[in-house]
Design a protein around this motif. Structure first.
Motif, PDB file in Angstrom:
ATOM      1  N   GLN A 168      22.367 -39.674 -32.773  1.00 41.55           N
ATOM      2  CA  GLN A 168      22.135 -39.802 -34.213  1.00 41.55           C
ATOM      3  C   GLN A 168      22.878 -41.013 -34.779  1.00 41.55           C
ATOM      4  OE1 GLN A 168      23.350 -35.946 -35.611  1.00 41.55           O
ATOM      5  NE2 GLN A 168      21.318 -35.047 -35.371  1.00 41.55           N
ATOM      6  N   VAL A 169      24.076 -41.252 -34.270  1.00 43.95           N
ATOM      7  CA  VAL A 169      24.813 -42.449 -34.688  1.00 43.95           C
ATOM      8  C   VAL A 169      24.049 -43.701 -34.270  1.00 43.95           C
ATOM      9  CG1 VAL A 169      26.936 -43.764 -34.342  1.00 43.95           C
ATOM     10  CG2 VAL A 169      27.046 -41.287 -34.644  1.00 43.95           C
ATOM     11  N   SER A 170      23.466 -43.663 -33.073  1.00 47.88           N
ATOM     12  CA  SER A 170      22.679 -44.800 -32.597  1.00 47.88           C
ATOM     13  C   SER A 170      21.483 -45.065 -33.511  1.00 47.88           C
ATOM     14  CB  SER A 170      22.201 -44.531 -31.167  1.00 47.88           C
ATOM     15  OG  SER A 170      21.370 -45.567 -30.709  1.00 47.88           O
ATOM     16  N   ILE A 171      20.827 -44.004 -33.957  1.00 52.27           N
ATOM     17  CA  ILE A 171      19.684 -44.164 -34.864  1.00 52.27           C
ATOM     18  C   ILE A 171      20.140 -44.756 -36.199  1.00 52.27           C
ATOM     19  CG2 ILE A 171      17.942 -42.889 -36.183  1.00 52.27           C
ATOM     20  CD1 ILE A 171      17.723 -40.970 -33.815  1.00 52.27           C
ATOM     21  N   ALA A 172      21.301 -44.320 -36.675  1.00 46.86           N
ATOM     22  CA  ALA A 172      21.836 -44.874 -37.920  1.00 46.86           C
ATOM     23  C   ALA A 172      22.122 -46.369 -37.764  1.00 46.86           C
ATOM     24  CB  ALA A 172      23.106 -44.130 -38.324  1.00 46.86           C
ATOM     25  N   LEU A 173      22.678 -46.752 -36.626  1.00 43.12           N
ATOM     26  CA  LEU A 173      22.931 -48.176 -36.371  1.00 43.12           C
ATOM     27  C   LEU A 173      21.627 -48.958 -36.310  1.00 43.12           C
ATOM     28  CD1 LEU A 173      25.761 -47.996 -33.678  1.00 43.12           C
ATOM     29  CD2 LEU A 173      25.981 -48.735 -36.059  1.00 43.12           C
ATOM     30  N   GLU A 186      22.332 -54.546 -33.263  1.00 42.49           N
ATOM     31  CA  GLU A 186      21.308 -54.133 -32.303  1.00 42.49           C
ATOM     32  C   GLU A 186      21.944 -53.805 -30.953  1.00 42.49           C
ATOM     33  OE1 GLU A 186      17.276 -55.897 -30.127  1.00 42.49           O
ATOM     34  OE2 GLU A 186      18.382 -57.107 -31.591  1.00 42.49           O
ATOM     35  N   ARG A 187      22.864 -54.666 -30.522  1.00 45.52           N
ATOM     36  CA  ARG A 187      23.550 -54.402 -29.254  1.00 45.52           C
ATOM     37  C   ARG A 187      24.409 -53.141 -29.343  1.00 45.52           C
ATOM     38  NH1 ARG A 187      23.837 -60.195 -29.309  1.00 45.52           N
ATOM     39  NH2 ARG A 187      25.847 -60.119 -30.395  1.00 45.52           N
ATOM     40  N   ALA A 188      25.042 -52.943 -30.491  1.00 49.84           N
ATOM     41  CA  ALA A 188      25.845 -51.728 -30.677  1.00 49.84           C
ATOM     42  C   ALA A 188      24.964 -50.482 -30.618  1.00 49.84           C
ATOM     43  CB  ALA A 188      26.583 -51.791 -32.012  1.00 49.84           C
ATOM     44  N   MET A 189      23.764 -50.586 -31.196  1.00 48.73           N
ATOM     45  CA  MET A 189      22.834 -49.460 -31.159  1.00 48.73           C
ATOM     46  C   MET A 189      22.499 -49.084 -29.724  1.00 48.73           C
ATOM     47  SD  MET A 189      18.809 -49.390 -32.125  1.00 48.73           S
ATOM     48  CE  MET A 189      18.517 -50.264 -30.589  1.00 48.73           C
ATOM     49  N   PHE A 190      22.184 -50.088 -28.902  1.00 48.75           N
ATOM     50  CA  PHE A 190      21.843 -49.815 -27.507  1.00 48.75           C
ATOM     51  C   PHE A 190      23.048 -49.252 -26.749  1.00 48.75           C
ATOM     52  CE2 PHE A 190      18.472 -53.129 -28.212  1.00 48.75           C
ATOM     53  CZ  PHE A 190      17.403 -52.253 -28.078  1.00 48.75           C
ATOM     54  N   GLY A 191      24.233 -49.786 -27.034  1.00 45.93           N
ATOM     55  CA  GLY A 191      25.426 -49.288 -26.360  1.00 45.93           C
ATOM     56  C   GLY A 191      25.712 -47.834 -26.683  1.00 45.93           C
TER      57      GLY A 191
END
Length: 207
Positions: A168-173, A186-191
Motif C-alpha cells: 500500500q505504501v508502494s501504491i501511495a508512492l 518511481e525508483r522508490a516505488m519499485f524498491g
C-alpha cells in the motif's frame, strides 16, 4: 495574399493549421507533448501498469491475511474446547480420588469379612483413575497442538498484514510519482514493492 499571387503565412495561420491538425504538426519535432522512449512505455504508463499489478498482489495478500487470522481463531477455539474437556477429566479424576480415599478408610475400619469388598473398590477406583488420567493428558496434548497451530497462523497473519501494508505504501508512492514526475520516487516505488513481495514470500514459507 500579396499582389504577386502567392500566400504569405502569418503566425496566426500556423496556429490555426496546428489546431486543425489536432496539434500534431510541431516544428522540427520539438513540440510540447511529452516524448515516449522508442520501443517502450512512458513513465505514466509504466507506473500505471505496475500499480495495477501491485494492487492485485496486495489484494491476494490481504485475503491470505484474513484467512490465516480466521484459522488462528478457529484453532484457538478448538484448543479452548480441549482444555475444557481436559479440565472436566481432571475433575472426574479428583472425584475418583476422593471416593478411593473413602473406600480405603472404610476398608481399614471394616470388619475382616468386609475388608475384601472395600479393597476391590479401592482397586477399581485406582484403575479408573489411571484411565481418566490418560484421557486428560491426551486432551491436554491436543489442546497444546491446537494452541501451537493458532500461534503459527497468527504469525503468518502478521506477515501477510506487513506485506499488504508495504505494498500500500508502494501504491501511495506511485501516485506521488505520477503527480510529481520524479524519477527517484518511481525508483522508490519499485524498491518498496520488491520489499513487500519479499515479506509476502516470508509469509508463504511460514518464516
Amino acid at each position: 495574399m500579396s499582389g504577386h499571387g502567392f500566400h504569405v503565412h502569418g503566425p496566426h495561420d500556423h496556429e490555426l493549421e496546428h489546431a486543425a491538425s489536432g496539434g500534431h504538426g510541431n516544428h522540427g519535432g520539438h513540440g510540447d507533448a511529452p516524448e515516449t522512449p522508442a520501443g517502450g512505455m512512458s513513465m505514466t504508463s509504466k507506473i500505471a501498469v505496475c500499480t495495477a499489478v501491485i494492487a492485485t498482489v496486495g489484494a491476494i495478500f490481504s485475503y491470505m491475511g484474513g484467512a490465516t487470522q480466521a484459522n488462528a481463531g478457529i484453532y484457538k477455539n478448538n484448543a479452548a474446547i480441549k482444555k475444557t474437556e481436559a479440565s472436566n477429566q481432571w475433575n472426574y479424576f479428583q472425584s475418583k480420588s476422593t471416593k478411593q480415599a473413602l473406600a480405603e478408610f472404610a476398608r481399614d475400619t471394616a470388619n475382616d469379612d468386609r475388608k475384601q469388598g472395600w479393597q476391590d473398590k479401592v482397586a477399581r477406583y485406582e484403575l479408573e483413575k489411571t484411565e481418566i488420567q490418560t484421557t486428560a493428558k491426551k486432551l491436554e496434548a491436543e489442546a497444546n497442538r491446537w494452541d501451537a497451530q493458532s500461534e503459527e497462523q497468527m504469525h503468518q497473519h502478521h506477515r501477510w498484514a506487513q506485506a499488504t501494508t508495504v505494498l500500500q505504501v508502494s501504491i501511495a508512492l506511485a501516485a506521488i510519482a505520477l503527480l510529481t514526475k520524479k524519477k527517484w520516487l518511481e525508483r522508490a516505488m519499485f524498491g518498496v514493492a520488491v520489499a513487500g513481495l519479499a515479506v509476502g514470500a516470508l509469509a508463504a514459507f511460514h518464516i
